[in-house]
Design an enzyme around this catalytic site. Structure first.
Site: not given
Ligand SMILES: Cc1ncc(COP(=O)(O)O)c(C=O)c1O
Length: 410
Positions: A128, A197, A222-223, A369
């Protein structure tokens, strides 16, 4: 496979997985199939009341006393323990606050202090962007060299110069799940520490931080943890490293005696040493309430449901799009909690699906995705999504010039 057959299969699978259907713990708009929980998790039912209470009663009525009476001061470690349960960390090793980017920065500096005399950070290309930028930035500050290797090559690229191996447990674009236990063990054999991560694995995939003797880890709230937009991130520091943990951002909340207002910094003991400054309390309390969606839930059961859902989605997509170029791995052991595929009209497909109430996302340059947050999705939802995909493709809606004009990469 016909849709009748898919409907029947979905009904069977939903019945078989009924005990892990946690949809009632979430508030989702009717008519939407939400396949973007790997970007922003859905709203857990417990959050609105908790936020209202935090604002109206705690902040509004009890004002500053709330730091003590409502446990604000201890919240970063208390919520850290709740996250720790989901990622296999015993209490006292996870602290919440700040962003993933900041936690990465902090953890890399801590890794340098744990491995003085070593000068290489080993990571993979294509991780990322924030991970790549932070790694490059910290390397420049420390005079480290950044070496890149595909995950499969990491063990053979380890050398006595490598201070830290930094990797995402699940790749944000492809959804590939890396072999955390064996990469961690290989890094340790070479004398390096690991920094994982967990943004795309926490809350979806068992991690086993303690079991696999991970050194350091970070992740966002937040995921799959559903903490809401901008929810604070977290950092894990294994108990065995906490005494030697050097906090590159030595803010007053990490001080041994924060209210002594001392001129000199003396780090607190334990995980509190990794605290920085005043946390975003409303977001932190929202995250705490969001984590209640996992109360009484074993993350291995979430994983079993997720594997069933992603396998089903993949097979169903292959049925309506026989030349689908999947980038998410097929074997269960290598797949995170998303199904991703490449398509020249990826952007148009995502937009046209969203117009039909099926919300996934697009990742440059050509990836569709579809995140599968197992707690609030059913196999029947996935049939709805695949029906919409078939309708979009049949009608050519993905080629609507409106999407092409708005596609940032064309
Ligand atoms: C793997 C990974 N790391 C980090 C981030 C984001 O970092 P931050 O929370 O600092 O924005 C994301 C966001 O999608 C991500 O997927």
């Amino acid at each position: 496979m016909t849709f009748d057959h898919l409907d029947a299969r979905a009904a069977d699978l939903d019945a078989a997985h009924a005990t892990t259907d946690l949809r009632e713990r979430f508030l989702l708009p009717p008519g939407v199939v939400y396949l973007d929980g790997n970007s922003l998790g859905a709203l857990p039912r417990a959050v609105p009341a908790a936020v209202r209470d935090a604002v109206e009663q705690q902040w509004g009525r009890d004002l500053i006393a709330s730091w003590n009476t409502h446990g604000w001061w201890d919240a970063p470690v208390r919520v850290g323990d709740a996250i720790g349960r989901l990622v296999g960390a015993a209490p006292g090793q996870v602290v919440v606050g700040d962003s993933t980017s900041v936690r990465l920065h902090q953890s890399l500096h801590a890794a340098a202090a744990l491995r003085p005399g070593r000068s290489v950070v080993l990571t993979e290309p294509g991780s990322f962007p924030t991970d790549q930028y932070v790694v490059a930035g910290v390397a420049a500050q420390l005079g480290w060299r950044v070496e890149h290797a595909a995950p499969a090559e990491i063990p053979s690229r380890l050398s006595p110069d490598v201070a830290v191996v930094v990797l995402s447990h699940v790749d944000y674009r492809t959804g590939e799940l890396l072999d955390l236990p064996s990469i961690t063990a290989a890094a340790h054999d070479a004398g390096a520490v690991v920094l994982w991560d967990l943004c795309h694995s926490a809350g979806a995939v068992p991690v086993g931080l303690d079991e696999h003797q991970v050194d350091l880890a970070v992740g966002c709230g937040y995921k799959y943890l559903n903490g809401g937009p901008g929810a604070p991130a977290y950092g894990y520091v294994a108990a065995r490293h906490q005494d030697a943990f050097v906090n590159v951002v030595p803010g007053w909340h990490g001080h041994a005696q924060p209210f002594a207002m001392a001129d000199q910094y003396v780090g607190a003991s334990g995980i509190s040493r990794a605290r920085i400054g005043t946390p975003p309390m409303l977001s932190l309390l929202a995250l705490e309430a969001a984590l209640q969606a996992f109360d009484g839930v074993d993350i291995h059961d979430v994983r079993a449901r997720s594997l069933s859902l992603t396998r089903f989605l993949r097979d169903a997509i292959a049925d309506v799009l026989p030349d689908a170029a999947f980038v998410s791995p097929e074997p269960d052991g290598l797949r995170g909690s998303q199904v991703a595929l490449r398509h020249p009209d990826a952007y148009g497909i995502v937009q046209a699906l969203a117009a039909r109430g099926v919300v996934g996302d697009f990742r440059s340059p050509d990836v569709v995705r579809l995140g599968v947050a197992a707690p609030y999705l059913t196999h029947a939802d996935l049939v709805t999504a695949v029906r919409a995909l078939r309708d979009v493709l049949d009608a050519g809606e993905h080629r609507d010039p409106a999407w092409a004009r708005r596609n940032p990469v064309t």
